[in-house]
Design an enzyme around this catalytic site. Structure first.
Site, PDB file in Angstrom:
ATOM      1  N   GLY A 112      -3.340  82.038  46.711  1.00 45.33           N
ATOM      2  CA  GLY A 112      -3.206  83.342  46.058  1.00 45.33           C
ATOM      3  C   GLY A 112      -2.369  84.294  46.894  1.00 45.33           C
ATOM      4  CB  VAL A 119      -5.319  84.050  50.053  1.00 46.48           C
ATOM      5  CG1 VAL A 119      -6.599  83.319  50.461  1.00 46.48           C
ATOM      6  CG2 VAL A 119      -5.547  85.558  50.074  1.00 46.48           C
ATOM      7  CG  ASP A 232      -6.911  96.835  44.428  1.00 42.83           C
ATOM      8  OD1 ASP A 232      -6.606  97.289  43.305  1.00 42.83           O
ATOM      9  OD2 ASP A 232      -6.242  95.953  45.006  1.00 42.83           O
TER      10      ASP A 232
END
Length: 939
Positions: A112, A119, A232
């Protein structure tokens, strides 16, 4: 167990290679890194030595960063080890897989990526376990705030212990690459789950979505309890394990409640379509756990109906939707959603944070009530709730509509009153007629003038406010025509003229402002003469004198302005003699002294100006024992304004003293701002004071300090502009600050960043110049910015663009000089622009056009002997260029002899104007026969 024991690791410490770089060098380094990365992605990385050929001082930091970039690029491209890497060599000999190694971890595959990093699935060698590794994007090394956020993510997540929050294991840095390791979750994100349902055209189970929302809300409540706000929350940051466990991850934008310095007010952080309205406005100071509640509500909305609540991608359009629009009701997209669930999610998504759930736990509990079928806390909004939300979301339209309605109401009130008065007059009922007239005037005052004052805080409503005041004035005049001996009516009329004039002055309509303010002054003068003991009227007369002087000052009519400032001061001193403790009167007199001082400064009377400002300080001096909090606040603001003006006045000639005054002004302003956090006028004053501080620091030779101060000012002013883009004041202030920043950068030789700053200044100033074509000060400022841009373009060897900028400077400065020829600064600036055009044209061999600019410059100074002698020198310099055959090929109008003739004519004019040159001046062959006859004749 969390481990932060990596030796010597501190994300807040900047790498030594860049620690001593200037801002300009950092900007340049970022450009070089970008060039390298583009080549790297294309498979043809440029040579580092070639990249730094023009910037040898950047060789070391660029080399260090290039190694890191190569590592990251190779990771993304398939984990091929860097050529020459010893570990890589050993791997190939032993037959092991060639994975990139970061500290104790082998990176296996990317799983990701997002704005705060990439990641990877990785293997921790020492513990032989699979982990997720998050890498900070390399370019963020140049952005201390992004590093701080990355560090904050690790620290925030590491301190949170909850079964639904992904734990962090360790933090590290290897070869310039910052990373941290966390538990690896086998599964998918909520975003992937939503995409899968969309692809399969199947809706998720409502109960499952609600249970997942409860789990996330519980995790958020645990974070909020420790003082951490995620900021977020969105589908891609929520994970669903293969075992059905829900996980919250990516605290990259998290803020600890105790650390308020990480994100400044005005920063917009988060993902647009999941932002709360306060996030979208950049109001980071008021972001708390209710922001996460809002974002989770938006996420659940999307999970249930497979479409975002606000659809506009990641464009600024979605920010306006969040501010102004309500999402389509959930049940309209998915009718099988229970009404109670729609109501609960709507409460979580309320635009007003006070209307949301106070805590994420309350949100979770109400979601559980939906599952249990018990009554929820959330209630369907009433009609009044919806009306209030609609009005808040459409402030500008509502302001206009209300104003229009008020105009109609005022007209109706006046019509009724006049009809009633006429009827009663016919019935000879004078008392009732008078009462009707008074009632109508009260209605006009309540619905007209007072509503106009309320609209003053809405910059978008300026035109509506002006129209409302004009209508109010018309009705007052209609009353005055019938009863012209009523002092209260005359006073109302004078006040309304004053309000209209001040508004016209604010928006740059100087002549209309002067006309209205003159009417106001005449009426107040009449009232004071008729009621000499009314000190309130005397105070209003002083105010009208000051406001009229301001308008005349702005229009460049300095003589007339000076007379009215003096009158305002004279009247103000009479008021103070009658009551020294009246804070309003003291504030008004201090303001008049300050305004007069600024005028004196503009006309080169610096010593008088400083004395006036010192007098302003004395009058506004605060006596805490004798002032109410409200009066003290007024005097504090006036003191701050005076200190700021003193700082600006002394910046060039006494920079140390100027810095002291600027800091004193900031002390008062920040104190006032702490009590009035949303006061945009106060914030604007802080920006202006930082500007004065920057100017003083520049004069003192502290260029870095000046650049820092200007950038602080620009940050504040840009936030104000973003919130109120229609306010002329914010555009003007931003243009001035960016221009000053450009000057400071240019003084340091940072010409490329300086050019960017001047471009930014032009962006705002050109808009103003187009809108206010008759405003001399705006036109002059635009000319000055173009001149400064031309200077840095010259330094960057972009001579055609430099000449274009100088020509534009001449055009706008001529407009200013023509509109206000009393203002000496405009003539001086225009002379400088003429000189720069002539010089650059002469250097390019375009001598004919160069001479035309020099002739225009001469016409500016026909009565100034010193300037004329300088112009004569210009003509001789052009003569030399022509004699050396450096003119452009082709026919020229002016020969060398023509230039000499023009020089001689100019010197003759200079002598006629009082120029007294030394004897050696006439040793030049061009001037020999101009030597005056000094022989003596006997009698």
């Amino acid at each position: 167990m969390n481990d932060f024991s990596v030796s010597g690791f501190d994300l807040s410490v900047e790498p030594s290679a860049t620690r001593n770089l200037t801002d300009g060098q950092r900007d340049r380094l970022a450009v070089l890194l970008d060039e390298y990365l583009v080549g790297l992605e294309r498979g043809t990385p440029p040579n580092v030595a070639d990249l730094v050929a023009d910037d040898p001082e950047l060789a070391e930091p660029l080399t260090n960063y290039v190694h890191g970039l190569e590592d990251l690029h190779q990771v993304a491209a398939g984990f091929a080890p860097r050529s020459g890497d010893q570990d890589a060599g050993r791997a190939s000999e032993t037959g092991e897989t060639s994975h990139t190694v970061l500290g104790d971890f082998e990176l296996i595959e990317e799983v990701g990526r997002g704005g705060m990093g990439v990641v990877y699935r990785a293997q921790q060698r020492s513990l032989d376990r699979t982990v997720a590794i998050k890498l900070l994007p390399f370019a963020a090394v140049l952005d201390s705030r992004q590093i701080t956020r990355f560090r904050n993510e690790a620290q925030a997540a590491a301190q949170l212990q909850h079964p639904n929050i992904v734990p962090v294991y360790t933090v590290g840095v290897d070869r310039g690459v910052h990373y941290y390791a966390m538990q690896f979750i086998e599964g998918q994100s909520f975003a992937e789950s939503i995409a899968s349902h969309v692809s399969n055209q199947s809706l998720p189970e409502i109960e499952t979505c609600v249970r997942q929302g409860i789990a996330v809300a519980g995790a958020l409540h645990a974070a909020h309890e420790t003082g951490v706000v995620h900021r977020d929350i969105k589908p891609s940051n929520l994970l669903l394990g293969n075992d059905g466990q829900v996980w919250v991850t990516d605290f990259g934008l998290a803020r600890c409640q105790t650390d308020v310095t990480m994100t400044r007010t005005g920063d917009i952080v988060g993902t647009m379509k999941y932002m709360s309205p306060e996030q979208a406005r950049g109001e980071s100071a008021i972001v708390d756990g209710r922001t996460d509640v809002y974002s989770l509500g938006v996420t659940l909305y999307e999970m249930l109906c497979l479409r975002p609540a606000f659809d506009g991608g990641e464009t600024p359009v979605v920010l306006r939707q969040i501010e102004e629009l309500s999402p389509t009701p959930l049940r309209s997209n998915r009718p099988d959603v229970p009404n109670s669930l729609e109501t609960v999610i709507a409460k979580a998504m309320s635009k007003n944070r006070d209307s949301r759930y106070d805590t994420a736990l309350e949100f979770a509990e109400d979601l559980q009530r939906v599952l249990d079928g018990t009554p929820t806390i959330a209630r369907n909004p009433t009609f009044l709730d919806r009306a209030a939300q609609w009005a808040v979301a459409r402030k500008r339209a509502v302001a206009a509509g209300v104003a229009f309605g008020l105009v109609l109401l005022i007209g109706l009130a006046v019509s009724i009153a006049l009809i009633a008065a006429a009827k009663q007059e016919s019935d000879r009922n004078a008392i009732l007629a008078k009462r009707s007239s008074q009632l109508a005037r009260t209605t006009v005052d309540e619905l007209g003038a007072k509503m106009a004052e309320l609209l003053a805080d809405i910059p978008e409503a300026e035109s509506v406010r002006r129209q409302l005041l004009q209508e109010t004035l018309a009705y007052y005049q209609s009353f005055a025509d019938q009863v012209d001996d009523d002092p209260q009516l005359i006073k109302d009329l004078a006040v309304t003229y004053g309000k209209i004039g001040s508004l016209q002055n604010e928006i740059g309509s100087s002549e209309q402002a002067i006309e209205a303010l003159s009417e106001s002054r005449i009426l107040f003068t009449r009232l004071v003469e008729e009621h000499p003991g009314d000190w309130d009227l005397v105070h209003q007369l002083a105010t009208s004198e000051n406001n009229l002087a301001l308008a005349l000052d702005r229009a460049g009519r300095y003589k007339a302005a000076e007379e009215h400032y003096q009158s305002a001061i004279e009247i103000g001193e009479l008021l103070i003699q009658s009551d020294r403790e009246n804070a309003e009167w003291r504030t008004g007199l201090s303001l008049a002294f300050g305004n007069y001082a600024l005028l004196l400064g503009k006309t080169r009377r610096s010593e008088e100006s400083e004395r006036m400002l010192e007098q302003s300080l004395l009058i506004a001096a605060i006596d805490e024992d004798k002032n109410s909090p409200d009066n003290e606040d007024k005097l504090q603001r006036q003191l701050a304004s005076t200190y700021q003006n003193l700082s600006g006045l002394l910046a060039e000639h006494s920079p140390k003293k100027s810095i002291e005054y600027a800091r004193e002004a900031l002390r008062y302003q920040m104190d006032a701002l702490a009590r009035n956090e949303n006061d945009s006028q106060l914030a604007s004053q802080v920006g202006l004071t930082l500007n004065s501080l920057g100017a003083a620091q520049a004069a003192l030779g502290d260029s870095e300090g000046a650049i820092f101060s200007y950038r602080q000012a620009a940050d504040i002013q840009r936030q104000l502009y973003d919130r109120q883009p229609y306010a002329m004041t914010h555009q003007r202030d931003l243009a001035v600050t960016e221009n000053n920043l450009g000057l400071a950068l240019a003084a340091e030789g940072q010409y490329e960043p300086a050019r960017h700053a001047f471009d930014q200044a032009l962006q705002f100033q050109q808009t103003l110049a187009t809108e206010f074509a008759d405003d001399a000060e705006i036109q002059s400022t635009l000319g000055g910015i173009y001149n400064n841009l031309g200077f840095v373009q010259e330094k960057l060897s972009d001579l055609p663009e430099a000449l274009r900028s100088y020509r534009m400077a001449v055009q706008y400065q001529q407009a200013a000089h023509k509109a206000a020829d009393e203002v000496p600064r405009y003539r001086e600036f225009l002379s400088k622009h003429f000189f720069n055009c002539a010089r650059l044209l002469r250097e390019d061999g375009q001598t004919d056009e160069s001479i035309k600019f020099t002739l225009q410059r001469r016409d500016l100074w026909l009565s100034d002997p010193s300037r004329l002698s300088g112009v004569a020198d210009e003509f001789l310099t052009t003569a030399t260029v022509i004699s050396l055959n450096k003119s452009s090929p082709g026919k020229i109008t002016y020969s060398r002899d023509d230039c000499v003739r023009l020089a001689r004519e100019t010197i003759t004019k200079a002598i006629g104007a009082g120029f007294d040159p030394p004897d050696e001046f006439f040793d030049r062959p061009e001037y020999q026969d101009l030597r005056p006859n000094t022989s003596l004749q006997g009698i």
